[in-house]
Design a protein around this motif. Structure first.
Motif, PDB file in Angstrom:
ATOM      1  N   ARG A  43      13.883   5.256   9.260  1.00  0.00           N
ATOM      2  CA  ARG A  43      14.548   3.900   9.262  1.00  0.00           C
ATOM      3  C   ARG A  43      14.950   3.667  11.246  1.00  0.00           C
ATOM      4  NH1 ARG A  43      13.363   4.140   4.725  1.00  0.00           N
ATOM      5  NH2 ARG A  43      14.139   5.074   2.766  1.00  0.00           N
TER       6      ARG A  43
ATOM      7  N   SER B 182       9.306   0.814  11.869  1.00  0.00           N
ATOM      8  CA  SER B 182       8.883  -0.548  11.277  1.00  0.00           C
ATOM      9  C   SER B 182       7.532  -0.770  12.753  1.00  0.00           C
ATOM     10  CB  SER B 182       9.983  -1.300  11.263  1.00  0.00           C
ATOM     11  OG  SER B 182      10.984  -1.018  10.736  1.00  0.00           O
TER      12      SER B 182
ATOM     13  N   ASN C 215       4.463  -1.882  10.833  1.00  0.00           N
ATOM     14  CA  ASN C 215       3.802  -3.824  10.029  1.00  0.00           C
ATOM     15  C   ASN C 215       2.570  -4.105  11.247  1.00  0.00           C
ATOM     16  OD1 ASN C 215       5.842  -4.143   8.953  1.00  0.00           O
ATOM     17  ND2 ASN C 215       7.712  -4.918  11.179  1.00  0.00           N
TER      18      ASN C 215
ATOM     19  N   LYS D  48      11.122  -3.026   0.496  1.00  0.00           N
ATOM     20  CA  LYS D  48      11.613  -1.565   2.215  1.00  0.00           C
ATOM     21  C   LYS D  48      10.394  -2.086   2.657  1.00  0.00           C
ATOM     22  CE  LYS D  48      14.288   1.631   1.000  1.00  0.00           C
ATOM     23  NZ  LYS D  48      16.049   0.706   2.480  1.00  0.00           N
TER      24      LYS D  48
ATOM     25  N   LYS E 170      11.285  -4.667   5.147  1.00  0.00           N
ATOM     26  CA  LYS E 170      12.334  -3.980   6.435  1.00  0.00           C
ATOM     27  C   LYS E 170      11.014  -3.602   7.168  1.00  0.00           C
ATOM     28  CE  LYS E 170      15.993  -2.955   3.971  1.00  0.00           C
ATOM     29  NZ  LYS E 170      17.188  -2.022   4.133  1.00  0.00           N
ATOM     30  N   GLY E 171       9.587  -3.470   7.046  1.00  0.00           N
ATOM     31  CA  GLY E 171       8.810  -2.477   7.703  1.00  0.00           C
ATOM     32  C   GLY E 171       8.887  -1.062   7.154  1.00  0.00           C
ATOM     33  N   GLN E 172       9.737  -0.581   6.335  1.00  0.00           N
ATOM     34  CA  GLN E 172       9.435   0.572   5.168  1.00  0.00           C
ATOM     35  C   GLN E 172       9.129   0.833   4.255  1.00  0.00           C
ATOM     36  OE1 GLN E 172      14.226   0.794   5.371  1.00  0.00           O
ATOM     37  NE2 GLN E 172      14.094   0.259   7.969  1.00  0.00           N
TER      38      GLN E 172
END
Ligand code: PLP
Length: 369
Positions: A40, A45, A49, A237, A240-242
């Motif tokens: 997280r 992220s 990405n 998710k 959010k890059g998760q």
């Protein structure tokens, strides 16, 4: 890595000419041992990405990318669970394409097959005929059938599927992604998935896919998408890059680095290298009197399947190759000893293939297996 090299554990490493897992470079193995980061955390992220934009480039697509801590079969199941509302059509031609059908039935989905004999390629005509019934809202298709060494006519089938806007086009590219060009957007592929232990040349345990807006829209309408592979949870998710659950971060480091190496080689160069290695194996088979199991015109650039028409002992050949620290594949399942496979994917080069083929020639001559 030279054949016969020894790993740091002191065991002798056999160079893998099997269709997955494939050879993994030491530089990539080093990435797998980097210290984990929090999934997280902002740096996660960034990594997420970075990988997803590189995969979009690899697949010639703007579609959403999902990263999955599972083998490729997990994403096949994801496709079926998220995208089949009415009934799916599974184009089968070997063991892995038949897996699509098993997954559909195991998930309680309505499903039919459109089949050709093992060794033959699925035909756009038969698929068109079936889809024209209007019964289906999804087509599951295997780009490269690893059990038979057949590459199915993806571009021609894509043209057929475009006539049916309600049909979600799901493509298993497990043993072709990054070894063969796949232009996802041009072809209108809604789900394009692969495991990383084949042409992407990472250790097993991770898989990737692109998912179209059309597939995501379908998922919104399909109940019981499951939990781990719910596209809508993955999407939320990914924004959010998760990932929804804790992923294999080591794989992500390795994949990010491997994608850089792939672009440094050049995509066209990479595809050409796979083509050259396939040509070498096919010429060797022809010279040695082995018939190809796969239909002419549809022979895979990543794995060659030869018919054992000379009645050699494939297991014995592999035992002899093991002494040279090399490993090839017997025929898959029902094809055991009836066929054998040489993979030419991922990190392998024409020099590796030449060395393998010389060794096979020498063993066959010496032992008459
Ligand atoms: N599809 C194809 C074409 C394959 O070759 C394989 C594995 O060899 C799979 C699916 C299954 O992949 P995984 O073992 O990563 O689940």
């Amino acid at each position: 890595m030279a054949a016969g090299s020894t790993s740091s554990e002191g065991t002798s490493h056999k160079k893998l000419f099997i269709p997955g897992p494939t050879e993994v470079r030491p530089e990539i193995r080093a990435k797998l041992s980097l210290a984990p980061i929090g999934h997280r955390a902002p740096e996660f992220s960034e990594l997420f990405n970075s990988i997803t934009s590189k995969l979009q480039r690899l697949l010639y697509t703007q579609n959403q990318i999902f990263l999955s801590t599972s083998s490729g079969t997990g994403l096949m199941e994801a496709g079926i669970r998220n995208c089949v509302e009415k009934k799916c059509l599974n184009a089968t031609c070997g063991a892995f394409s038949e897996r699509w059908h098993k997954i559909a039935l195991d998930n309680g989905k309505q499903a039919d097959t459109v089949s050709v004999e093992w060794g033959k390629a699925n035909t756009p005509e038969l698929i068109d005929e079936k889809l024209s019934s209007g019964e289906y809202d999804a087509l599951c298709f295997t780009h490269n059938e690893t059990s038979t060494g057949v590459t199915n006519p993806l571009y021609e089938v894509a043209e057929v599927v475009k006539k049916y806007p309600d049909v979600i086009f799901m493509v298993d590219a497990v043993s072709s992604m990054s070894g063969v060009k796949i232009e996802v957007d041009k072809l209108g592929i809604d789900l394009c998935l692969a495991s990383v232990q084949k042409c992407l040349a990472l250790p097993p345990g991770f898989s990737v896919c692109s998912v179209s807006q059309k597939a995501l829209n379908r998922a919104e309408k399909v109940p019981h998408r499951g939990h781990y592979f719910d596209f809508l949870a993955l999407l939320k998710k990914a924004a959010k890059g998760q990932t929804p659950t804790t992923p294999s971060i080591p794989h992500m480091y390795a994949l990010d680095s491997q994608l850089d190496a792939i672009f440094a080689e050049g995509l066209e160069n990479r595809f050409e290298r796979h083509r050259r290695m396939a040509d070498m194996v096919r010429s060797w088979a022809s010279k040695s009197g082995f018939e190809m199991f796969s239909q002419e015109g549809y022979r895979s650039n990543t794995v060659s399947c030869m018919r054992n028409n000379k009645g050699i002992n494939v297991a014995a050949l592999n035992s002899e190759l093991a002494k040279k620290n090399m490993l090839i594949s017997n025929g898959y399942g029902i094809l055991k000893e009836k066929a054998f496979r040489i993979a030419h994917m991922g990190e392998l080069t024409p020099v590796d293939i030449e060395e393998l083929l010389q060794n096979i020639d020498e063993i066959l001559e010496r032992t008459g297996t």
